[in-house]
Design a protein around this motif. Structure first.
Motif: not given
Length: 185
Positions: A129-132, A123-125, A63-68, A57-59
């Motif tokens: 400062k990162n996807a989780l 908020q946790v993401c 945040q998700l883009a670097p993984l895709l 998940i990402g905020q």
């Protein structure tokens, strides 16, 4: 959401620590998606097979883009609209080759991703400062923890718990492949 120090959270995650936090349906277990130790801890805690892969998940999409793999802007806008509607939806999207196989799932070139509708999860993401990684907080084939109390009772010594209420949904997010329109869960 209880107050959590962003520095403490990031330091815990950078050490390969695992967190538990509320999501739309249940508490989730999370770690940094590029931290092999954290992912292995989650799999060990859950007693989950390594070949299945995990949701990330990402905020927001950024945040998700670097993984895709790079996606067309029109597709990204469509995914963002899907993430804002009911029910919560996890999408299967093409992953970069650098994404850990334990995260993708063995022999898979895609990754399950979602921008949660739950404020605490987003908020946790943001604090991290990162996807989780986000997988249900339960042992394999057991019922997921729906409250902070259940989470503390089952996982209190193994994870950093971020308290709060779940979103009240009766089912976990649906999982869809937007390219084939196939619903996987």
């Amino acid at each position: 959401m209880q107050r959590i120090n962003a520095y403490t959270l990031r330091a815990h995650l950078k050490r390969g620590g695992v967190i538990a936090y509320p999501t739309e349906f249940c508490y989730g277990l999370g770690c940094l998606p590029n931290h092999i130790v954290g992912i292995r801890r989650i799999l060990h805690i859950k007693k989950r097979p390594q070949h299945k892969g995990l949701i990330t998940i990402g905020q927001n999409f950024r945040q998700l883009a670097p993984l895709l793999k790079r996606l067309p802007e029109n597709d990204i806008q469509q995914y963002q609209q899907i993430w804002q509607t009911d029910p919560p939806t996890t999408l299967i999207l093409p992953a970069r080759a650098s994404v850990l196989p334990l995260l993708r799932g063995r022999r898979r070139g895609s990754l399950a991703v979602r921008v949660p509708r739950h404020d605490v999860a987003r908020q946790v993401c943001w604090l991290a400062k990162n996807a989780l990684v986000s997988t249900s907080c339960n042992r394999a084939k057991k019922r997921p923890c729906r409250t902070e109390r259940e989470t503390r009772r089952q996982f209190g010594r193994d994870v950093l718990i971020i308290g709060g209420k779940t979103g009240g949904y009766k089912q976990p997010s649906q999982i869809m492949n937007p390219f084939s329109a196939e619903r996987l869960r």
